[in-house]
Every structure is written in structure tokens, then in C-alpha cells.
Design a protein around this motif. Structure first.
Motif, mmCIF file in Angstrom:
data_model
loop_
_atom_site.group_PDB
_atom_site.id
_atom_site.type_symbol
_atom_site.label_atom_id
_atom_site.label_comp_id
_atom_site.label_asym_id
_atom_site.label_seq_id
_atom_site.Cartn_x
_atom_site.Cartn_y
_atom_site.Cartn_z
ATOM 1 N N MET A 1 0.833 -1.201 0.000
ATOM 2 C CA MET A 1 0.000 0.000 0.000
ATOM 3 C C MET A 1 0.863 1.244 0.000
ATOM 4 S SD MET A 1 -3.458 0.200 1.229
ATOM 5 C CE MET A 1 -3.106 -1.165 0.125
ATOM 6 N N LEU A 2 1.879 1.208 0.828
ATOM 7 C CA LEU A 2 2.681 2.413 1.022
ATOM 8 C C LEU A 2 4.126 2.130 0.612
ATOM 9 C CD1 LEU A 2 1.274 3.144 4.555
ATOM 10 C CD2 LEU A 2 0.420 3.930 2.346
ATOM 11 N N ASP A 3 4.864 3.174 0.481
ATOM 12 C CA ASP A 3 6.275 3.086 0.105
ATOM 13 C C ASP A 3 7.041 2.239 1.115
ATOM 14 O OD1 ASP A 3 8.887 5.582 -0.349
ATOM 15 O OD2 ASP A 3 8.789 3.444 -0.798
ATOM 16 N N ALA A 37 -8.028 9.506 2.228
ATOM 17 C CA ALA A 37 -6.669 10.066 2.316
ATOM 18 C C ALA A 37 -6.053 10.153 0.934
ATOM 19 C CB ALA A 37 -5.798 9.190 3.216
ATOM 20 N N LYS A 38 -5.291 11.215 0.729
ATOM 21 C CA LYS A 38 -4.521 11.338 -0.511
ATOM 22 C C LYS A 38 -3.078 10.967 -0.179
ATOM 23 C CE LYS A 38 -3.710 14.635 -4.270
ATOM 24 N NZ LYS A 38 -3.997 16.013 -4.725
ATOM 25 N N TYR A 39 -2.559 9.965 -0.830
ATOM 26 C CA TYR A 39 -1.248 9.434 -0.485
ATOM 27 C C TYR A 39 -0.135 10.263 -1.100
ATOM 28 C CZ TYR A 39 -3.424 5.507 1.739
ATOM 29 O OH TYR A 39 -4.150 4.747 2.599
ATOM 30 N N ASN A 40 0.973 10.433 -0.345
ATOM 31 C CA ASN A 40 2.110 11.199 -0.864
ATOM 32 C C ASN A 40 3.286 10.297 -1.180
ATOM 33 O OD1 ASN A 40 3.237 10.622 1.627
ATOM 34 N ND2 ASN A 40 2.707 12.612 2.498
ATOM 35 N N THR A 41 3.034 9.022 -1.202
ATOM 36 C CA THR A 41 4.148 8.084 -1.392
ATOM 37 C C THR A 41 3.590 6.743 -1.864
ATOM 38 O OG1 THR A 41 5.902 6.930 -0.205
ATOM 39 C CG2 THR A 41 3.976 7.492 1.061
ATOM 40 N N GLY A 42 4.458 5.912 -2.394
ATOM 41 C CA GLY A 42 4.063 4.552 -2.769
ATOM 42 C C GLY A 42 3.258 4.504 -4.048
ATOM 43 N N LEU A 43 2.679 3.354 -4.284
ATOM 44 C CA LEU A 43 1.940 3.088 -5.516
ATOM 45 C C LEU A 43 0.749 4.015 -5.693
ATOM 46 C CD1 LEU A 43 1.321 -0.705 -6.101
ATOM 47 C CD2 LEU A 43 2.386 0.952 -7.619
ATOM 48 N N ALA A 44 0.154 4.439 -4.584
ATOM 49 C CA ALA A 44 -1.084 5.213 -4.639
ATOM 50 C C ALA A 44 -0.810 6.706 -4.635
ATOM 51 C CB ALA A 44 -1.971 4.842 -3.453
ATOM 52 N N GLN A 45 0.440 7.083 -4.802
ATOM 53 C CA GLN A 45 0.824 8.505 -4.711
ATOM 54 C C GLN A 45 -0.106 9.401 -5.532
ATOM 55 O OE1 GLN A 45 4.961 9.250 -5.505
ATOM 56 N NE2 GLN A 45 4.826 11.273 -4.589
ATOM 57 N N GLY A 46 -0.636 10.423 -4.849
ATOM 58 C CA GLY A 46 -1.500 11.378 -5.535
ATOM 59 C C GLY A 46 -2.933 10.927 -5.675
ATOM 60 N N LEU A 47 -3.230 9.714 -5.225
ATOM 61 C CA LEU A 47 -4.593 9.198 -5.380
ATOM 62 C C LEU A 47 -5.298 9.098 -4.026
ATOM 63 C CD1 LEU A 47 -3.736 6.345 -7.910
ATOM 64 C CD2 LEU A 47 -4.650 8.634 -8.425
ATOM 65 N N TRP A 48 -6.618 9.011 -4.080
ATOM 66 C CA TRP A 48 -7.428 8.953 -2.863
ATOM 67 C C TRP A 48 -7.837 7.527 -2.547
ATOM 68 C CZ3 TRP A 48 -8.284 13.156 0.187
ATOM 69 C CH2 TRP A 48 -7.995 14.418 -0.363
ATOM 70 N N TYR A 92 -4.507 -5.558 -5.696
ATOM 71 C CA TYR A 92 -3.386 -4.628 -5.572
ATOM 72 C C TYR A 92 -2.498 -4.857 -6.778
ATOM 73 C CZ TYR A 92 0.479 -2.193 -3.179
ATOM 74 O OH TYR A 92 1.468 -1.319 -2.822
ATOM 75 N N PRO A 93 -2.179 -3.820 -7.516
ATOM 76 C CA PRO A 93 -1.588 -4.038 -8.833
ATOM 77 C C PRO A 93 -0.176 -4.633 -8.830
ATOM 78 C CG PRO A 93 -1.838 -1.680 -8.363
ATOM 79 C CD PRO A 93 -2.523 -2.410 -7.271
ATOM 80 N N ALA A 94 0.704 -4.198 -7.953
ATOM 81 C CA ALA A 94 2.114 -4.562 -8.102
ATOM 82 C C ALA A 94 2.424 -5.981 -7.655
ATOM 83 C CB ALA A 94 2.986 -3.584 -7.334
ATOM 84 N N GLU A 95 1.758 -6.415 -6.605
ATOM 85 C CA GLU A 95 2.071 -7.730 -6.069
ATOM 86 C C GLU A 95 0.836 -8.275 -5.386
ATOM 87 O OE1 GLU A 95 4.744 -7.241 -2.682
ATOM 88 O OE2 GLU A 95 4.512 -5.074 -2.868
#
Lengths: 235, 235
Positions: A1-3, A37-48, A92-95
Motif C-alpha cells: 500500500m505504502l512506500d 486520504a490522498k497518499y504522498n508516497t508509494g503506488l497510490a501517490q496522488g490518489l485517494w 493490488y496491482p504490483a504484487e
DNA sequence: GCAAAAGTGTTAATCGTACACCCATGG
DNA sequence: CCATGGGTGTACGATTAACACTTTTGC
């Protein structure tokens, strides 16, 4: 989810196949709202999305949910319960990540959340009119709302969405928001009062431009006793 | 949960921080029974527990639960639902493992299970008198029984514990076993019949040494319709 | 006839529902 | 005196809960 490549010292070991996603709910002028939440890191960066994060290797999942919630919102000490796990392969897209969804019910006096940790912004949204969220978070919210509709009929969780002292109409509005129906005021009053779950504070509402309503608070002691006998809470 | 060093060819990649544990329930002469497995491999070798296994990397968790159940019991195609995740840090001794508990409701005609996979034996046990089980499996069963007590009052899951055609007394016994109470026969009959969830098969019980009872079956179609309106199912 | 379970009837109390209605307060 | 919500009354049908009772069947 997160960086997971930040350069913090002593980074705890995380189980990266397993995340937590918190659905934080509150009532605002009679509407059921969810915190995004709007993420500032990881795969979801910039998304809600919902308020998510990884489970640490040496951390109970309930604690993980609490920690993540506190990290993102600064808010602690609220009603927090596990909903269920979501584990589709491609959610979850990456893994491959299975997530355990939790939900929190928030009193209005704790509404002022301060974004922190992996979130740059947090925002309350009307659950009946949600924008699209990352991954399967929209689905999680939808499934949870159904679950809540059923749960609120059998356990008095509605009280967690109100300040300690509240009026009967406020309580009715909570039920209407969750159940998405209109209830009859006289009948609601009688029914809820007969349950003996409310204690009259002998105080009146302040600063309203109509007749002031009585304030009540929830009687946890009576509730615990009723629970042991498995009682009903239908509307 | 299970051995991960067997010498099979093309062994799938498993998420070893994440397991599934199935609680398989059935009714036997009016008592609620749970299926336990004796493991022939891994940490739990020689001990009794729920029907568990690892989630494969590319497998939805619902499928994992089904696959594990089929592997251990040979039984397929039964009512299987997620309960919830259990994630205390020390619940599994060797490493950190979060488990997702599922429960299955089994009809008596599927009782004859054949141990397979990682289980050398399987055995039905009375849930009100369980021996001690591995890890936190005892706790999982206890929590599930509470959950079922509540669930059975709001959804007609009891039918999954009966053969396709059943008598009203059999159905009543299912409710009594789950709720752990005695119900009034005349009132139970009327209540359940009024719900219109039963179809009279126009057949009688065979080979009983008293007046033969009518056989009924569950009307899934009516049920689906009722579900959409969120109905009640109280006893 | 007896036992055992099937199935029906009856009653009083309670509850749900849909309203009509009066009360208190601020503007 | 009006609007707004607070709060009470009532009346009818539906539901519940407790229990007595009759029916069918095998032995």
C-alpha cells in the motif's frame, strides 16, 4: 500500500503481503461520511483511498489498524472493529496483497483530523456519493455499509457516532443515515427509551432557535448486561 | 501451519505469513459438531486442529479456503463463508502468521469425510465439549459460535445444515443447537411457515416409529427476494 | 393402550405503525 | 403568530409466548 523504501533509520520489518485498510465513518448534518486520504508516497501517490498501511512483523493486527489510523489522522481512542479480509488476487496491482479492513466510528468532536504519515491530505466524503478510490477500496466501503446496516439493528453502535451527550433526534438521524430510511419520530423515541440504554442527563440543549431538547447519554452498564442475554435492536 | 518442505514437483509459491483455517460445522443427533483434523506433517504434526493451510501466491483467499477444505476432507460444494482474521503476534509459535478463519456448514449426507493432504485423521467433535486444539483454534471456534448465534437470527443459514428435504422438527433442532436454547414447537412451526421460505414437498418421512412428518425444502427464490428488502429472522 | 412425535387451537399480553395533536422557544 | 422541532396520546392490527389439546403411527 505504502512506500517501503524510505530512508528512515530502524525501519520495522513489515509483512508486505498483508495490509490494513481503515474505513473511518462519521455523521455530518445527518449524512454518513467516510474519511479518505490522498497518499504522498508509494503506488497510490496522488490518489485517494482509505486509510491503509502495512502490518509490522511483530504487531497484532488490531494494533496495526490503530497505529495506522493514528499516524494518518492523529486521532486515537475511537470505536475500531475488524470488518473482514479482502483477498482477490489482482486487488493490488504490483504484487499479491491481502488486506484486512477495519472500520472506525468517529464522534463529531474528533472530526478535526490532521493528515500525517503517508497521507498528504484527508477529506470527509459522503458515502452515498463517493468518488472512485484506489484498488478495491470502493468495494470495501460498499460491503461495509451493508454490514453496518445489519449490525446497527442488533448492536447499539450508533452511539459511537455522537458526542457523549446527545438528543433523541440526533440519535434518530444516525439511524436514518446508516439505514438510509426515514423513521417515525414518536415511535423511535418510545422504542429507544424503553430499551433503558439511555440516561437522562437532566440537561437541555443550548443555543437552538426552538424548544430545547433533553440530553441523554448511553448507559454502557445496562448495555453489557443486555449483551450477555443476546438482545434485539430492531427499527 | 503445514509443512512447506515437501518434495512435490512444481510446488506453488505460498504466502507463509497468511493461512486459512476452516471451521466445519454439522448437526449430529441435535448437537452442533465441528470437524477436527490430526496433522501428519509440519509444526502441528500429531496434534488436532481446524482444517488449515497456506494461501497460494496467485489464489484468491476464498478459493484457498475451498481448496484446503477439499484437500483435507474430499468434500466440495458446501456453504463456506469468511468469518474474520486472527492476528495476534504469538498465535503461531514458529513465525508470524495471520490466519483468516472461514466456516462451512455441512449437510448430513456429506458427513463421510476422507482424510487427505496434510491430515491423517478427521473427527467430528461436539462444539460444547471440545478438546484443546492447536494454536488459537479453540478461540476461533468460540468466537465463531457467538457470531453464528447472532447470524442465524438474521439469515436463514440453518438450512445448510440439513438434507434437502427435512421436517420442521429437524429444522427446529438446528436452531436449538446453534442458539443453545429450547424452543416452543407450535410457535416455531407457525413462525417458520409464515415466512414462506419453505416449500411443502407433499411427502412424508419414512421409517419412523411415530406419526410421519411432512417434508419441506428451502425456497431459495423467495429468500433472495426477502434479502433485497433486508428482512428479519428472529426466534 | 402406550409412547412419541405431528400438528391445531386459544388466549392475553405486547408491539409496531400510523397518525393527530399539544408544547416551548426564538424571531 | 409563525416556524421549528420537542414531546405525548391513541387506536388498531399483527406478533409473541405459553399452554392445552387432538391426531397419527408403530409396537
Amino acid at each position: 500500500m505504502l512506500d517501503n523504501n524510505s530512508n528512515q533509520a530502524a525501519k520495522p520489518r513489515m509483512i508486505e503481503a498483508l495490509s490494513i485498510d481503515n474505513v473511518v465513518l462519521g455523521i455530518e448534518s445527518g449524512r454518513l461520511m467516510v474519511l479518505t486520504a490522498k497518499y504522498n508516497t508509494g503506488l497510490a501517490q496522488g490518489l485517494w483511498g482509505l486509510l491503509g498501511g502495512w502490518v509490522a512483523y511483530d504487531e497484532p493486527i488490531d494494533n496495526a489498524a490503530k497505529r495506522i489510523l493514528k499516524m494518518i489522522t492523529g486521532v486515537d481512542d475511537l470505536y475500531l472493529e475488524q470488518f473482514r479480509a479482502f483477498g482477490d488476487v489482482k486487488r493490488y496491482p504490483a504484487e499479491r496483497v491481502v488486506t484486512i479492513a477495519y472500520y472506525a466510528l468517529v464522534r463529531p468532536d474528533l472530526y478535526n483530523v490532521i493528515p500525517g504519515g503517508t497521507a498528504s491530505h484527508v477529506e470527509w466524503r459522503d458515502v452515498r456519493n463517493l468518488p472512485s478510490l484506489i484498488y478495491d477500496h470502493g468495494e470495501i466501503v460498499k460491503a461495509l455499509l451493508l454490514h453496518l446496516k445489519s449490525k446497527v439493528r442488533h448492536e447499539p453502535i450508533g452511539f459511537n457516532l455522537l458526542p457523549e451527550k446527545f438528543t433523541l433526534l440526533q440519535l434518530q438521524e444516525v439511524y436514518e443515515a446508516i439505514l438510509d430510511v426515514k423513521l417515525d419520530k414518536p415511535n423511535f423515541r418510545r422504542k429507544i427509551l424503553k430499551m433503558n440504554l439511555l440516561i437522562d442527563c437532566n440537561e437541555k440543549q443550548q443555543g437552538v432557535m426552538h424548544r430545547a431538547a433533553s440530553l441523554y447519554r448511553f448507559d454502557m452498564v445496562v448495555y453489557q448486561k443486555l449483551c450477555e442475554h443476546g438482545f434485539n435492536f430492531e427499527f
